[in-house]
Write an enzyme that holds these catalytic residues in place. Structure first.
Site, short mmCIF file in Angstrom:
data_model
loop_
_atom_site.label_atom_id
_atom_site.label_comp_id
_atom_site.label_asym_id
_atom_site.label_seq_id
_atom_site.Cartn_x
_atom_site.Cartn_y
_atom_site.Cartn_z
N GLY A 113 12.69 -9.55 4.50
CA GLY A 113 11.51 -8.87 4.14
C GLY A 113 11.43 -8.32 5.72
N GLU B 49 17.85 4.58 -1.87
CA GLU B 49 18.15 3.35 -2.05
C GLU B 49 17.29 3.60 -3.25
OE1 GLU B 49 16.34 -0.01 0.75
OE2 GLU B 49 16.57 -0.87 -1.04
N SER C 81 13.71 -6.18 6.36
CA SER C 81 14.65 -4.62 6.10
C SER C 81 15.62 -4.19 6.70
CB SER C 81 13.17 -3.65 6.46
OG SER C 81 12.21 -4.09 5.74
N SER C 82 16.64 -4.88 6.58
CA SER C 82 17.60 -4.96 7.03
C SER C 82 18.47 -3.78 5.73
CB SER C 82 19.12 -6.32 6.00
OG SER C 82 18.45 -7.13 4.98
N SER C 83 18.11 -3.74 4.64
CA SER C 83 19.16 -2.39 4.45
C SER C 83 18.57 -1.12 4.67
CB SER C 83 18.24 -2.24 2.67
OG SER C 83 18.18 -3.81 1.77
N ASP D 228 9.45 1.21 4.91
CA ASP D 228 10.98 0.57 5.66
C ASP D 228 11.26 1.74 6.20
OD1 ASP D 228 9.77 -1.85 4.59
OD2 ASP D 228 11.39 -2.24 2.98
N THR E 53 0.79 -0.87 -0.27
CA THR E 53 -0.33 0.02 0.23
C THR E 53 0.79 0.97 -0.25
OG1 THR E 53 -0.07 -0.34 2.50
CG2 THR E 53 -1.84 -1.26 1.29
N ASP E 54 2.25 1.11 0.60
CA ASP E 54 2.66 2.91 0.75
C ASP E 54 3.39 3.39 -0.79
OD1 ASP E 54 4.80 0.41 0.22
OD2 ASP E 54 6.28 1.85 1.30
C1 GLA Z 1 9.27 -3.96 0.53
C2 GLA Z 1 9.22 -2.47 0.11
C3 GLA Z 1 8.14 -1.55 1.46
C4 GLA Z 1 6.62 -2.54 0.64
C5 GLA Z 1 7.02 -3.55 1.10
C6 GLA Z 1 5.33 -4.63 0.32
O1 GLA Z 1 9.27 -4.17 1.75
O2 GLA Z 1 10.60 -2.16 0.44
O3 GLA Z 1 8.34 -0.08 0.50
O4 GLA Z 1 6.52 -1.74 -0.69
O5 GLA Z 1 7.51 -4.35 0.22
O6 GLA Z 1 4.29 -3.91 1.76
#
Ligand code: GLA
Length: 398
Positions: free
Chosen positions: A136, A172, A138-140, A184, A49-50
């Site tokens: 998934g 990024e 968010s290490s980055s 993230d 959704t972001d």
């Molecule tokens: C990844 C992206 C986020 C988001 C999710 C899905 O984590 O980095 O910005 O779009 O996927 O919700």
């Protein structure tokens, strides 16, 4: 900081000081080292959704990146990995193009800080992380936000956390070349211990959503990296943009899927191609589920939270088509464990992790059930963590 988030092993100040001394024998006084940290995140709900100007509800977690650093008087940056001792370098006044390795996240962040007019300093540092890569979690984003703090003067960056998150997102998008949304980096910068944080990706309004005391957060890893992820992620973004373009042709007020509701989708069903229509349906409903989840968390309505997570997972599987047999298996296993309230895939999908909300006394059973059933169902090795909602990036007080 949340006392339960006390960093184990690799992240503790003494281990970082030892790694620093090994990498940079010319400065060995641990008292001179400042330590900064930035958390990974788990998204409770609000997936894909972001980048559609929608709503998300992530929590920063106590798996994190730390950099122990000593500032330099020149503009050089030298960073050693605590695990291997590998050292990479850059010159803040001559940042070249991305090279495809981990230093890109630091170089890209530095470049975007400089472009935004934020002060940057050279440093020698060691980098350690407990955020598993390509999972998934968010290490980055954690590395980018830790880099923001490490590259800033000792009194910290001269901008608010939301500005820092947007700088990290630009790093990024533009330098590393991944077209992620803001979630993230937002979560890593703005986390609140004990809470998830609701973000409206259109207005950027955000507020903490306390997690009920009777629930804990459990993350389970499929053992599959998000290998296919990048091209499929970009394809999903393009599908959503196609849906917006078809609707905007007949509904002048539509700029993003945030301007779309169920009734509008149904009214113009014949104008949108079926794939784009499925993606749009997911996004429209998922935004509504974020609002409903916040209300259910506030009311302590655990059954409703379970239904919302299940509906989100089914929609990501059937309409957005970003789940996998492994993610589905983890969710199905969790659903059978008494005391597990809610479970769904989290993050971009195509591998990575699920998130579950569970009563504390069910966590051992959940872990055991996953370790017993998942390998024989999928041929993969899972990992399971109980995580705590943590504060956003900043200095580690000693
Ligand atoms: C990844 C992206 C986020 C988001 C999710 C899905 O984590 O980095 O910005 O779009 O996927 O919700």
């Amino acid at each position: 900081m949340d006392p339960r988030s006390a960093a184990p092993g690799t992240l503790d100040p003494a281990s970082l000081a030892t790694a620093f001394a090994a990498a940079f024998p010319d400065h060995v006084d641990p008292a001179e080292l400042g330590i900064v940290r930035a958390p990974g995140r788990v998204n409770l709900i609000g997936e894909h959704t972001d980048y559609n100007e929608g709503l998300v509800l992530p929590a920063a977690i106590d798996l994190e990146v730390r950099i122990a650093r000593r500032t330099r008087s020149d503009r050089r940056v030298r960073v050693a990995l605590a695990t291997t001792g590998e050292v990479a370098e850059l010159d803040l006044d001559r940042i070249g193009p991305a090279t495809g390795n981990w230093l890109d996240y630091i170089a890209g962040t530095a470049l975007e800080m400089i472009k935004a007019g934020l002060p940057t300093v050279g440093f020698d540092g060691v980098l350690a992380s407990t955020v598993p890569q390509a999972s998934g979690l968010s290490s980055s984003a954690a590395l980018e936000l830790a880099a923001v703090w490490a590259l800033s003067p000792v009194d910290g960056p001269s901008a608010d956390p939301m500005t820092l998150a947007r700088i990290a997102q630009r790093a990024e998008n533009r330098y590393v070349g991944v077209q992620c949304g803001l979630m993230d980096q937002f979560a890593s910068a703005n986390g609140v211990a004990g809470s998830a944080v609701m973000l409206d990706c259109r207005s950027l309004e955000h507020h903490p959503v306390p997690l009920p005391d009777e629930l804990v957060v459990v993350v389970a890893h499929t053992g599959m990296p998000r290998t296919l992820g990048t091209s499929e992620y970009n394809a999903r973004r393009a599908d959503c943009e196609r849906a917006v373009a078809s609707l905007a042709a007949v509904e002048p007020g539509v700029r993003s899927l945030r301007d779309v509701d169920r009734a509008m989708l149904e009214r113009h069903a014949d104008r949108i191609d079926p794939v784009a229509a499925r993606r749009a349906e997911h996004v429209v409903d998922e935004n509504a589920r974020v609002i409903a989840t916040e209300a259910a968390l506030g009311a302590g309505d655990l059954d409703e939270i379970g239904r919302l997570f299940a509906a989100s997972h089914a929609s990501l599987r059937d309409l957005f088509e970003v789940s996998s047999p492994e993610l589905d298996a983890l969710v199905e296993i969790a659903a059978e464990v008494p005391g597990v309230v809610a479970s769904r895939m989290t993050g971009a999908g195509f591998g990575g992790c699920t998130v579950s909300l569970a009563r504390p006394d069910s966590v051992d059973a959940l872990r055991t059930q996953i370790l017993n059933e998942y390998p024989s169902r999928t041929g993969r090795t899972p990992r399971v963590w109980q995580v705590w909602a943590a504060d956003g990036a900043g200095p580690v007080e000693r």
